[in-house]
Design an enzyme around this catalytic site. Structure first.
Site, PDB file in Angstrom:
ATOM      1  N   TYR A   1       0.845  -1.206   0.000  1.00 51.98           N
ATOM      2  CA  TYR A   1       0.000   0.000   0.000  1.00 51.98           C
ATOM      3  C   TYR A   1       0.876   1.250   0.000  1.00 51.98           C
ATOM      4  O   TYR A   1       0.682   2.168  -0.799  1.00 51.98           O
ATOM      5  CB  TYR A   1      -0.972  -0.015   1.185  1.00 51.98           C
ATOM      6  CG  TYR A   1      -2.143   0.912   0.945  1.00 51.98           C
ATOM      7  CD1 TYR A   1      -3.172   0.554   0.070  1.00 51.98           C
ATOM      8  CD2 TYR A   1      -2.198   2.167   1.541  1.00 51.98           C
ATOM      9  CE1 TYR A   1      -4.235   1.418  -0.192  1.00 51.98           C
ATOM     10  CE2 TYR A   1      -3.258   3.035   1.291  1.00 51.98           C
ATOM     11  CZ  TYR A   1      -4.269   2.657   0.431  1.00 51.98           C
ATOM     12  OH  TYR A   1      -5.315   3.512   0.173  1.00 51.98           O
TER      13      TYR A   1
ATOM     14  N   LYS B   1       1.211   3.745  -3.316  1.00 48.05           N
ATOM     15  CA  LYS B   1       0.726   5.118  -3.186  1.00 48.05           C
ATOM     16  C   LYS B   1       1.868   6.128  -3.313  1.00 48.05           C
ATOM     17  O   LYS B   1       1.722   7.177  -3.920  1.00 48.05           O
ATOM     18  CB  LYS B   1      -0.026   5.300  -1.859  1.00 48.05           C
ATOM     19  CG  LYS B   1      -1.302   4.461  -1.790  1.00 48.05           C
ATOM     20  CD  LYS B   1      -2.187   4.716  -2.997  1.00 48.05           C
ATOM     21  CE  LYS B   1      -3.469   3.941  -3.000  1.00 48.05           C
ATOM     22  NZ  LYS B   1      -4.265   4.150  -4.219  1.00 48.05           N
TER      23      LYS B   1
HETATM   24  N1  LIG Z   1     -11.489   4.100   0.974  1.00 45.50           N
HETATM   25  C1  LIG Z   1     -10.492   4.712   1.621  1.00 45.50           C
HETATM   26  O1  LIG Z   1     -10.503   4.844   2.857  1.00 45.50           O
HETATM   27  C2  LIG Z   1      -9.342   5.286   0.850  1.00 45.50           C
HETATM   28  C3  LIG Z   1      -8.447   6.146   1.483  1.00 45.50           C
HETATM   29  C4  LIG Z   1      -7.362   6.655   0.768  1.00 45.50           C
HETATM   30  C5  LIG Z   1      -7.188   6.293  -0.544  1.00 45.50           C
HETATM   31  N2  LIG Z   1      -8.075   5.447  -1.128  1.00 45.50           N
HETATM   32  C6  LIG Z   1      -7.845   5.084  -2.516  1.00 45.50           C
HETATM   33  O2  LIG Z   1      -8.982   5.439  -3.274  1.00 45.50           O
HETATM   34  C7  LIG Z   1      -9.120   4.532  -4.362  1.00 45.50           C
HETATM   35  C8  LIG Z   1     -10.529   3.931  -4.346  1.00 45.50           C
HETATM   36  O3  LIG Z   1     -10.699   3.251  -3.115  1.00 45.50           O
HETATM   37  P1  LIG Z   1     -12.073   2.586  -2.684  1.00 45.50           P
HETATM   38  O4  LIG Z   1     -12.181   2.741  -1.240  1.00 45.50           O
HETATM   39  O5  LIG Z   1     -13.174   3.054  -3.574  1.00 45.50           O
HETATM   40  O6  LIG Z   1     -11.747   1.057  -2.972  1.00 45.50           O
HETATM   41  P2  LIG Z   1     -12.583  -0.027  -3.755  1.00 45.50           P
HETATM   42  O7  LIG Z   1     -11.916  -1.320  -3.482  1.00 45.50           O
HETATM   43  O8  LIG Z   1     -14.043   0.111  -3.454  1.00 45.50           O
HETATM   44  O9  LIG Z   1     -12.350   0.401  -5.265  1.00 45.50           O
HETATM   45  C9  LIG Z   1     -11.241  -0.002  -6.025  1.00 45.50           C
HETATM   46  C10 LIG Z   1     -11.774  -0.531  -7.342  1.00 45.50           C
HETATM   47  O10 LIG Z   1     -10.680  -0.898  -8.173  1.00 45.50           O
HETATM   48  C11 LIG Z   1     -11.124  -2.009  -8.937  1.00 45.50           C
HETATM   49  N3  LIG Z   1     -10.019  -2.755  -9.535  1.00 45.50           N
HETATM   50  C12 LIG Z   1      -9.146  -3.590  -8.906  1.00 45.50           C
HETATM   51  N4  LIG Z   1      -8.332  -4.156  -9.806  1.00 45.50           N
HETATM   52  C13 LIG Z   1      -8.694  -3.676 -11.023  1.00 45.50           C
HETATM   53  C14 LIG Z   1      -8.237  -3.921 -12.340  1.00 45.50           C
HETATM   54  N5  LIG Z   1      -7.220  -4.769 -12.589  1.00 45.50           N
HETATM   55  N6  LIG Z   1      -8.851  -3.294 -13.365  1.00 45.50           N
HETATM   56  C15 LIG Z   1      -9.884  -2.431 -13.127  1.00 45.50           C
HETATM   57  N7  LIG Z   1     -10.357  -2.168 -11.898  1.00 45.50           N
HETATM   58  C16 LIG Z   1      -9.767  -2.788 -10.860  1.00 45.50           C
HETATM   59  C17 LIG Z   1     -11.876  -2.853  -7.910  1.00 45.50           C
HETATM   60  O11 LIG Z   1     -12.710  -3.816  -8.547  1.00 45.50           O
HETATM   61  C18 LIG Z   1     -12.640  -1.792  -7.137  1.00 45.50           C
HETATM   62  O12 LIG Z   1     -13.940  -1.563  -7.669  1.00 45.50           O
HETATM   63  C19 LIG Z   1      -8.014   3.499  -4.183  1.00 45.50           C
HETATM   64  O13 LIG Z   1      -6.901   3.869  -4.958  1.00 45.50           O
HETATM   65  C20 LIG Z   1      -7.688   3.603  -2.716  1.00 45.50           C
HETATM   66  O14 LIG Z   1      -6.398   3.158  -2.411  1.00 45.50           O
HETATM   67  C21 LIG Z   1      -9.146   4.935  -0.474  1.00 45.50           C
END
Ligand SMILES: NC(=O)c1ccc[n+]([C@@H]2O[C@H](COP(=O)([O-])OP(=O)(O)OC[C@H]3O[C@@H](n4cnc5c(N)ncnc54)[C@H](O)[C@@H]3O)[C@@H](O)[C@H]2O)c1
Length: 290
Positions: A201, A205
């Site tokens: 992670y 990032k």
């Molecule tokens: N939710 C949080 O607390 C948070 C905090 C900081 C950063 N983020 C970042 O925000 C972004 C979205 O997070 P989220 O919480 O919506 O997570 P999430 O898991 O709901 O969404 C990530 C999406 O990426 C898709 N994915 C994975 N592999 C893939 C591939 N090979 N091709 C196409 N799609 C693919 C998954 O199917 C999923 O729908 C991520 O980069 C995450 O690291 C999230």
């Protein structure tokens, strides 16, 4: 007294700054928790969101729901962004349909929920560095970094050719600080079996910030702006003990709501941020300033 005409001009200027009318915005991981929120704010601003996600997450259905709710042209593709040929096919279909691609949000990632990990009682907690499986390392980097690179290469080159576009990389507060592993501790579990936030992670990032700066300077004279956003954690029914610990480390005293990044996303995707490139906008309730 400012006359009415001046006020109307100012209002129109604000609308133009934040408006996305006619702009086509590709969102990877577009059917996930935050991806759908990004798509919704783009639709609200008049843009056409294009959701790329894995077939099991049903990106077409997610796009249909957005199209219906916001009366916009939203499209979903079942597309694995780690496959160059798949990404190129999406590009070709989008160009055939819209003739342009304006925005790319590199949002897809593998997000293992270690805060709810129950394998702490096993003798080989997978998330710990000493045990961390090579396939998970490879897969996390493939989605988070290689996927972002491929999409930037394919869609970004198209934008550079047209002389205008925006790429937004979704990083994390953990691109700025190291994970505080004390957050993931579980009562009664031996020290060497405590779950931790995976190394990938942080690597993915932080890598995205490097990609942001590289692309921003690479395409600066081609009209393509490239920025990152570093969101803090989103409330998603995490275990109570985890929440209590994390909230103490956030000056605003709580995790984000899933729609609280929409303002920043719209700012970074629209002309409101026209003089910004190569930057990382931290939106984390103050966590990284403590
Ligand atoms: N939710 C949080 O607390 C948070 C905090 C900081 C950063 N983020 C970042 O925000 C972004 C979205 O997070 P989220 O919480 O919506 O997570 P999430 O898991 O709901 O969404 C990530 C999406 O990426 C898709 N994915 C994975 N592999 C893939 C591939 N090979 N091709 C196409 N799609 C693919 C998954 O199917 C999923 O729908 C991520 O980069 C995450 O690291 C999230």
């Amino acid at each position: 007294m400012a006359d009415k005409l001046e006020v109307t001009e100012e209002v129109n200027r604000v609308r133009a700054l934040f408006g996305l009318t006619g702009r086509v915005a590709v969102i990877t991981g577009g059917a996930g928790l935050l991806g759908t929120k990004h798509a919704e704010i783009i639709a609200t601003a008049g843009g056409s969101p294009v959701l790329l996600d894995l077939p099991q997450v049903k990106p077409r259905l997610a796009a249909e729901a957005i199209a219906k709710k916001y009366s916009v042209d939203a499209t979903g593709f079942a597309a694995d962004i780690t496959q160059l040929a798949v990404v190129e096919k999406v590009r070709d279909q989008l160009l055939a349909r819209f003739g342009r691609i304006d925005i790319l949000i590199n949002n897809a990632a593998n997000n293992p929920k270690v805060e709810a990990e129950s394998s702490g009682s096993s003798s080989k907690t997978w998330s710990r560095l000493e045990n961390f499986p090579l396939d998970i390392w490879n897969d996390d980097l493939r989605v988070g970094l290689t996927g972002a690179f491929l999409c930037s290469r394919v869609f970004g080159s198209e934008m550079a050719k047209r002389g205008k576009g925006v790429i937004l990389n979704v990083a994390s507060d953990l691109a700025v600080i190291a994970p505080d592993q004390r957050l993931y501790r579980q009562e009664g579990v031996p020290e060497d079996q405590q779950p931790v936030k995976p190394v990938t992670y942080s690597v993915v990032k932080t890598g995205l910030l490097g990609l942001t700066r590289y692309l921003a300077t690479y395409w600066a004279t081609s009209g393509v702006r490239v920025n990152a956003i570093s969101p803090g954690g989103v409330f998603n029914n995490q275990p109570k003990a985890f929440l209590a610990e994390l909230e103490q480390r956030i000056p605003l005293g709580r995790m984000a709501h899933a729609d609280e990044y929409q303002g920043a996303i719209l700012f970074l995707c629209s002309d409101a941020s026209s003089y910004m490139t190569g930057a990382n906008l931290v939106v984390d309730g103050g966590r990284t300033c403590w």
